[in-house]
Design an enzyme around this catalytic site. Structure first.
Site, PDB file in Angstrom:
ATOM      1  CB  CYS A 313     -12.086 -60.001  45.794  1.00  0.00           C
ATOM      2  SG  CYS A 313     -12.481 -59.540  47.445  1.00  0.00           S
ATOM      3  CG  ASP A 346     -16.161 -55.714  53.352  1.00  0.00           C
ATOM      4  OD1 ASP A 346     -14.952 -55.711  53.647  1.00  0.00           O
ATOM      5  OD2 ASP A 346     -16.818 -56.757  53.139  1.00  0.00           O
ATOM      6  N   GLY A 348     -10.984 -53.015  49.634  1.00  0.00           N
ATOM      7  CA  GLY A 348     -10.395 -52.060  48.696  1.00  0.00           C
ATOM      8  C   GLY A 348      -9.682 -50.894  49.353  1.00  0.00           C
ATOM      9  CB  SER A 370      -4.980 -56.239  52.449  1.00  0.00           C
ATOM     10  OG  SER A 370      -5.427 -54.984  52.035  1.00  0.00           O
ATOM     11  N   GLY A 397     -12.642 -66.819  50.309  1.00  0.00           N
ATOM     12  CA  GLY A 397     -13.117 -67.645  49.192  1.00  0.00           C
ATOM     13  C   GLY A 397     -11.961 -68.349  48.501  1.00  0.00           C
ATOM     14  NE  ARG A 409     -17.461 -63.229  53.215  1.00  0.00           N
ATOM     15  CZ  ARG A 409     -17.202 -62.325  52.286  1.00  0.00           C
ATOM     16  NH1 ARG A 409     -16.708 -62.676  51.138  1.00  0.00           N
ATOM     17  NH2 ARG A 409     -17.460 -61.048  52.525  1.00  0.00           N
TER      18      ARG A 409
HETATM   19  P1  XMP Z   1      -9.339 -55.877  51.629  1.00  0.00           P
HETATM   20  O1  XMP Z   1      -9.216 -55.107  50.356  1.00  0.00           O
HETATM   21  O2  XMP Z   1      -9.478 -54.998  52.809  1.00  0.00           O
HETATM   22  O3  XMP Z   1     -10.729 -56.666  51.488  1.00  0.00           O
HETATM   23  O4  XMP Z   1      -8.270 -56.884  51.781  1.00  0.00           O
HETATM   24  C1  XMP Z   1     -11.294 -57.405  52.519  1.00  0.00           C
HETATM   25  C2  XMP Z   1     -12.685 -57.855  52.143  1.00  0.00           C
HETATM   26  O5  XMP Z   1     -12.661 -58.712  51.001  1.00  0.00           O
HETATM   27  C3  XMP Z   1     -13.771 -59.604  51.062  1.00  0.00           C
HETATM   28  N1  XMP Z   1     -13.253 -60.950  50.885  1.00  0.00           N
HETATM   29  C4  XMP Z   1     -13.306 -61.624  49.732  1.00  0.00           C
HETATM   30  N2  XMP Z   1     -13.891 -61.331  48.545  1.00  0.00           N
HETATM   31  N3  XMP Z   1     -13.104 -63.386  47.660  1.00  0.00           N
HETATM   32  C5  XMP Z   1     -13.795 -62.219  47.511  1.00  0.00           C
HETATM   33  O6  XMP Z   1     -14.328 -61.975  46.417  1.00  0.00           O
HETATM   34  C6  XMP Z   1     -12.504 -63.752  48.833  1.00  0.00           C
HETATM   35  O7  XMP Z   1     -11.886 -64.801  48.929  1.00  0.00           O
HETATM   36  C7  XMP Z   1     -12.627 -62.833  49.918  1.00  0.00           C
HETATM   37  N4  XMP Z   1     -12.206 -62.877  51.209  1.00  0.00           N
HETATM   38  C8  XMP Z   1     -12.614 -61.709  51.773  1.00  0.00           C
HETATM   39  C9  XMP Z   1     -14.433 -59.409  52.396  1.00  0.00           C
HETATM   40  O8  XMP Z   1     -15.575 -58.639  52.190  1.00  0.00           O
HETATM   41  C10 XMP Z   1     -13.365 -58.687  53.201  1.00  0.00           C
HETATM   42  O9  XMP Z   1     -13.888 -57.908  54.253  1.00  0.00           O
END
Ligand code: XMP
Length: 494
Positions: A313, A346, A348, A370, A397, A409
């Site tokens: 993100c 959700d 981190g 991730s 995003g 989104r």
């Molecule tokens: P992790 O840390 O598990 O996070 O990889 C997954 C979550 O990140 C959100 N998500 C995004 N947030 N830009 C953002 O600001 C993005 O492009 C993006 N893609 C995913 C989403 O909530 C996901 O579950």
């Protein structure tokens, strides 16, 4: 010693998981007796508090069946057409075993010209018309074909006969019973409704799956099918997508938005609750009590918490909006618990300690991107980078994902200029979620044991009563808390 959560999270700082640490409490039970069963939403119970994120590099059918088979759940992404998303849902719902077999199909009059005709499998299935919907007649093993002296012949001249199958409603134990009872090496599973061949299950597949650690009860619905969720947006066209998903048997829908406190989402929640009162709806994302309160009033059955905390993100940098994830989870959970609305933490999550922190701070489940993206069950193929096996992982995003349609989104679909709020990258191969998630959850149980919490409910009670204490870690304390002082070491996941 330490601070109660109430005091720590009310000082005007935004804390993330790594900023805070729990002080140990009192142990009077073994780690194995920690019960991690939980709720995703008001009406969906799970035996494991894990959710795979609706991202196109994380969750499609393979992830959905693997997660459900160990008691967790997946949310299918919606960066595709409604009919493609429905196909993913149907594929997951049609299976009772935690994998999808990939095999080619030929008719008896076809020939096999090269090894590439086998695709990624070592078996070709032979059916009457050469497609999955016709009668199964036989199979060809790659090794048998390779040993043929004269390969210039038709499949029917050298295939092995196959005149049996099992219904696709058979679970793994039933398939094992069938194969070992008859002494067969493989069996096709066939849909009872339309006769389509769903999978070709071999003894090796079964042994591989059975070699993974045993987990709790799988997440299955009343008809024995895996419980699967799906994401949708909040546009008018998403109502049609929703209709598809309801027909396909989706158990829950997640309104996928980076800032969920919007008129579009409130209207969509009300629409869904009116039109499909039986369907559970998760709203979000939110990070403040005020945002949460609005969605709770509109009728959500679950809340997804996090803004800018995900590994890919850039929302906090690009838009200057968001919140440290530990603070966000604690704050939203404290208001949501008053209405009995479960919270999904959700983003981190990069280790088991983060999961412990999210769950103890009030979340009922953790959603991961991730952490799961490098698994065999994530979409895409492995590549090699600098001698390491990796898989692609990208933010929804990111420019790349938005080009495919996920810009809704970020409420950017009507904007003239596209602004990325995420990045594209790769993550390391982690093997099957069926293997590494059980180890991760065992580590989580040990964290709960150190805190004297034998369940999520007891952790939440200990936190709210102020019995559990926390502190903020200084930068040096965080360094000390990680591996340090070694010239080199090998990081093994388990
Ligand atoms: P992790 O840390 O598990 O996070 O990889 C997954 C979550 O990140 C959100 N998500 C995004 N947030 N830009 C953002 O600001 C993005 O492009 C993006 N893609 C995913 C989403 O909530 C996901 O579950």
């Amino acid at each position: 010693d330490g601070f109660p959560a109430e005091k720590l999270f009310n000082q005007g700082y935004s804390y993330t998981y790594d900023d805070v640490i729990f002080l140990p409490h009192y142990i009077d039970f073994p780690a194995d007796s920690v019960n991690l069963s939980t709720k995703l939403t008001r009406n969906i119970s799970l035996s494991l508090p894990c959710v795979s994120s609706p991202m196109d590099t994380v969750t499609e059918s393979s992830m959905a069946i693997a997660m459900a088979s160990i008691g967790a759940i997946s949310i299918l992404h919606s960066n595709n057409s409604p009919s493609d998303q429905l196909a993913l849902l149907r594929s997951a719902k049609s299976r009772r075993i935690p994998f999808i077999s990939d095999f080619e199909v030929k008719s008896p009059s076809d020939s096999i010209d090269s090894e590439s005709d086998f695709g990624s499998s070592r078996i070709i299935l032979v059916t009457e018309s050469g497609n999955r919907r016709s009668r199964v007649l036989g199979y060809v093993l790659k090794s048998d074909w390779a040993n043929l002296k004269n390969k210039d012949c038709r499949v029917c001249d050298f295939m092995s006969k196959l005149d049996f199958s099992v219904p696709s409603s058979h679970n793994l134990d039933q398939i094992v019973g069938f194969l070992s009872g008859k002494g067969y090496e493989l069996v096709p599973t066939v849909s009872e409704s339309d006769g389509e061949v769903i999978d070709l299950v071999t003894i090796e597949d079964v042994e591989r799956i059975r070699g993974f650690p045993k987990m709790g009860l799988p997440s299955v619905g009343p008809k024995g099918e895996f419980i699967v969720g799906a994401s949708i947006g909040t546009r008018e066209s998403d109502k049609e997508r929703l209709e598809y998903l309801v027909k396909g048997g989706a158990d829950v829908v997640v309104l996928d938005s980076s800032q969920g406190n919007s008129i579009y989402q409130l209207d969509m929640i009300k629409y869904i609750k009116r039109r499909y009162p039986e369907l559970d709806v998760v709203g979000g994302n939110v990070v403040t009590m005020n945002q949460a309160q609005n969605l709770i009033r509109a009728g959500v059955d679950g809340l997804r918490v996090g803004m800018g905390s995900g590994s890919i993100c850039t929302t906090q940098e690009v838009c200057a909006v968001g919140r440290g994830q530990a603070t966000a989870v604690y704050k939203v959970a404290s208001i949501a618990s008053e209405s009995g609305v479960p919270v999904i933490a959700d983003g981190g999550i990069s280790n088991s300690g983060h999961i412990v922190k999210a769950l103890v701070l009030g979340a009922s489940t953790v959603m991961m991107g991730s952490f799961l993206a490098g698994s065999t069950e994530a979409p895409g193929v492995y590549e090699y980078r600098d001698g390491r096996q990796v898989k692609k992982y990208r933010g929804m995003g990111s420019l790349e994902a938005m080009t495919k349609g996920s810009d809704a989104r970020y409420l950017g679909d009507t904007a003239k200029l596209k602004i990325a709020q995420g990045v594209e990258g790769v993550v390391a191969d982690k093997g099957s979620v069926l293997k590494f998630l059980p180890y991760t959850m065992q580590a989580v149980k040990q964290g709960f044991q150190d805190l004297g919490a034998s369940s999520l409910q007891s952790a939440h009670d200990l936190l709210r009563s102020g019995t559990l204490r926390l502190e903020v870690r200084s930068g040096a304390a965080q360094v000390e808390g990680g591996v340090h002082g070694l010239l080199s070491y090998e990081k093994k996941p388990f």
